[in-house]
Design a protein around this motif. Structure first.
Motif, PDB file in Angstrom:
ATOM      1  N   TYR A 163     -38.016  24.078  -6.579  1.00 17.61           N
ATOM      2  CA  TYR A 163     -39.106  24.314  -7.273  1.00 17.61           C
ATOM      3  C   TYR A 163     -39.040  23.751  -8.810  1.00 17.61           C
ATOM      4  O   TYR A 163     -40.109  24.238  -9.488  1.00 17.61           O
ATOM      5  CB  TYR A 163     -39.758  25.836  -7.096  1.00 17.61           C
ATOM      6  N   ILE A 197     -44.926  21.163  -5.424  1.00 21.26           N
ATOM      7  CA  ILE A 197     -43.729  21.779  -6.151  1.00 21.26           C
ATOM      8  C   ILE A 197     -44.441  22.464  -7.335  1.00 21.26           C
ATOM      9  O   ILE A 197     -44.046  23.638  -7.638  1.00 21.26           O
ATOM     10  CB  ILE A 197     -42.731  20.737  -6.520  1.00 21.26           C
ATOM     11  N   SER A 201     -44.423  26.605  -8.711  1.00 21.88           N
ATOM     12  CA  SER A 201     -43.679  26.643  -9.864  1.00 21.88           C
ATOM     13  C   SER A 201     -44.142  27.916 -10.475  1.00 21.88           C
ATOM     14  O   SER A 201     -43.409  28.043 -11.630  1.00 21.88           O
ATOM     15  CB  SER A 201     -43.638  25.416 -10.755  1.00 21.88           C
TER      16      SER A 201
END
Length: 702
Positions: A163, A197, A201
């Motif tokens: 991540y 991603i 995050s």
């Protein structure tokens, strides 16, 4: 309309490869400061200083000198890690400035340094690979970029977590490579991975500029997919009707993503970020494609304001966006000429958004609409709207092999054309360049398909070619790469470095014609590689030409001009002024090196090119242009005026000539080409020629 992905829009990126956001006081540093820093290089202090430059919007003025000094300081301190930091930042800055050739040695140096430091598999190595790949992609060296991105992905697998936002940046950048090489489906896959991603995050998706950048790139890729999915159907004349069958959902999705990006910049109070320009330009392109030209004009104008504020106007990004703005204005003018009011806006708004200096409908012969547009912009739009789709439809297996652009003779190839240029060798058209092998297979058929494209476009045409621009001298159409350059220079490729006599037979105007213009697409890289060969004049040849120019400046300006004026021979003095101006202007280009500054074009456009070069950041001898033009202004009076006026003008010219020659000597000393203060430039020639490594007789004066 240019797809403003990373190669043309460096600010659309985020993460590694971007110039650091900036603040620090650097312009006022002294020699003593630099000497003190040389023994110890502080990378944090360097980054803070670079941050200051960007936050103060002084990148166009101060960043290059600051980066060059930092390289020297890091080297002097023996700090390899610090030097690698500087090189990574320099790669991002040079890319943002469109200085792709200058960036090649920075990339090579950074990779060699990282390998020597044993960084393979580390975060620093991954970052360097990403920056190097992005720089190579921006320079259209796609094979090298793809290889570096693959290495970066392998390195990121161990260096980054699943991540890590830097991994999202890598997917974003890789998507741009796929987009630029005609694989929008793969590009979209990479962007979706990046978006996943970023959203996982932990950042606020409503104010995250990285998510905004990804939305912008998604919108642009969806435009590409829309173009690809549109069925190109030809009428009886072989002309194409556009994207009537393309699914509207793709356009709606692109518009939605562009709007989401703008909303993030608004909600996050990020309107002064350089990245905001990419969101504005991306939204403008979507609106343009939807036929909402008034909105496109408004958004491109806002984008230009942000680019000018953050990066200045002498950048590839500014020029690309400015070109797109002009195309949007042209489309708006044409739309208003046909309908009276552009779609999606009121008549009042249309009048407000129309260019202030250009009527929405410009009358020409009959009832034709003739919008203002440069030849390069016209050629690029013709390529994007007709040429590229035609190749995709009829030559899909050659899409990755055909180069397109406009290079060669003609004012439009230098970007100097205006309305007066439209009376000859102007109109819709572009060049397609093929390898010998590909031309043998499809060249004649491709030329026939090219000839079947519309002869009128945006109110221009058909193209009117003068006799010398027809047959073997034609300026547009389908060419073998080698034949194209041979028609301009006599050589199918640049002479070898160890054949200086052949280089000396190529005058600068010839080399300028072979290396000017724009390449719109070159997925194979063969055309650009050949063209680049002509830019890479061997340094010994350059030094020999510098010596010759010094001799001519001395003979015409320092010796013969004042003597002819004292003799009262105005005509001879006039010719001396002409020779002096020719030699000085040539010298400025040679001192700045052809690979960076290009070559001095033929006399008609010599001063237009010299003014443009002199206005560029970091140009050597930039002040000479103004002095030289003042010499020309005074020469009429000095050569042919009344006695008293002639004497005054001659004295002023003498002072200007001496000042120009002093500037030249100072620059020769800065370049390490002489250690002499002698202002009579003939005596500087041995010092310059002492730097020529080759003993070839043609390179040395008698």
């Amino acid at each position: 309309m240019d797809a403003l992905m990373a190669a043309n829009n460096p600010m659309a990126l985020f993460g590694s490869g971007q110039p650091a956001a900036a603040d620090g006081e650097t312009a006022g540093t002294t020699d003593e400061d630099h000497a003190a820093h040389a023994a110890h290089f502080d990378a944090d202090e360097f980054l803070a200083g670079l941050d200051a430059i960007y936050h103060a919007h002084r990148a166009g003025h101060d960043a290059d000198a600051y980066l060059q000094q930092a390289m020297a300081d890091a080297e002097n301190a023996g700090d390899d890690a610090g030097l690698l930091t500087v090189l990574n930042e320099t790669m991002g800055f040079y890319r943002s400035q469109g200085r792709h050739e200058d960036n090649q040695w920075i990339v090579q140096r950074a990779l060699e340094l990282g390998m020597r430091m044993g960084l393979a598999g580390s975060e620093a190595w991954t970052t360097t690979l990403i920056n190097a790949a992005t720089a190579m992609r921006a320079a259209h060296h796609y094979d090298q970029a793809a290889d570096l991105y693959r290495q970066a992905l392998d390195s990121a697998a161990t260096a980054y977590g699943p991540y890590d936002r830097r991994l999202a940046a890598l997917h974003n950048n890789l998507s741009m490579l796929y987009s630029e090489t005609g694989r929008p489906d793969k590009a979209r896959d990479q962007l979706m991975q990046a978006m996943a991603i970023l959203k996982d995050s932990g950042a606020d998706p409503h104010t995250d500029p990285d998510i905004a950048s990804t939305y912008v790139n998604l919108a642009l890729v969806e435009l590409e997919l829309w173009h690809e999915s549109g069925k190109q159907t030809a009428d009886g004349n072989g002309r194409y009707d556009g994207h009537a069958q393309a699914p509207a959902a793709l356009l709606d999705q692109a518009n939605d993503h562009a709007q989401r990006a703008l909303a993030i910049y608004s909600e996050g109070d990020l309107a002064h970020s350089a990245h905001y320009a990419s969101a504005l330009a991306g939204a403008a392109q979507v609106r343009f494609t939807r036929g909402e030209f008034a909105d496109a004009v408004m958004l491109y104008r806002k984008a230009l304001d942000v680019i000018a504020e953050c990066y200045g106007t002498d950048t590839e990004y500014y020029r690309t966006t400015s070109s797109n703005l002009h195309a949007a204005k042209d489309a708006l003018a044409e739309q208003m000429g046909h309908t009276g009011t552009p779609s999606g806006t009121t008549a009042a708004a249309a009048r407000a958004d129309a260019p202030a200096d250009t009527p929405a409908v410009a009358p020409a012969a009959g009832d034709e609409v003739t919008p203002k547009i440069s030849g390069l912009a016209l050629a690029k739009r013709m390529w994007l709207e007709y040429g590229k789709p035609m190749i995709a439809e009829r030559y899909p297996q050659y899409q990755g092999r055909i180069a397109a652009g406009l290079v060669g003779h003609g004012s439009e190839c230098y970007g100097f054309d205006d309305n007066l240029s439209h009376d000859h060798d102007f109109g819709p058209g572009f060049c397609l360049w093929l390898t010998d092998e590909d031309y043998a297979h499809i060249g004649e058929r491709l030329q026939a398909d090219y000839d079947a494209l519309p002869t009128r476009f945006l109110g221009f045409g058909p193209r009117r070619s003068t006799p010398r621009a027809q047959g073997p001298g034609r300026r547009v159409g389908v060419f073998r790469i080698g034949d194209f350059f041979a028609s301009l220079t006599g050589y199918r490729e640049a002479p070898a470095a160890d054949h200086p006599h052949e280089w000396l037979m190529l005058d600068e105007a010839t080399l300028a014609a072979a290396t000017n213009g724009q390449v719109f697409a070159d997925p194979l890289g063969a055309f650009s590689a050949t063209r680049q060969g002509f830019k890479l004049m061997p340094d010994d040849v350059r030094l020999s030409l510098i010596s010759r120019r010094l001799g001519m400046i001395s003979q015409t300006g320092q010796y013969n001009l004042p003597r002819m004026l004292r003799r009262g021979d105005g005509s001879a003095a006039w010719l001396s002024v002409s020779g002096f101006a020719d030699a000085v202007s040539s010298l400025v280009f040679l001192i700045n090196t052809p690979v960076s500054a290009g070559y001095a074009p033929y006399y008609k456009w010599r001063f237009a090119a010299l003014r443009r070069l002199s206005a560029r950041m970091g140009t050597r001898l930039a002040g000479v242009c103004g002095k030289l033009e003042q010499v020309l202004r005074l020469s009429g009076t000095a050569c042919y005026g009344e006695a008293a006026q002639s004497r005054d003008a001659a004295m002023a010219i003498d002072t200007l000539v001496d000042s120009i020659c002093a500037d030249i000597v100072d620059e020769l000393r800065r370049e390490g080409l002489t250690d002499s203060d002698e202002r009579f430039l003939e005596w500087q020639r041995p010092h310059v020629e002492a730097r020529i490594a080759s003993d070839a007789a043609c390179l040395h004066s008698l």
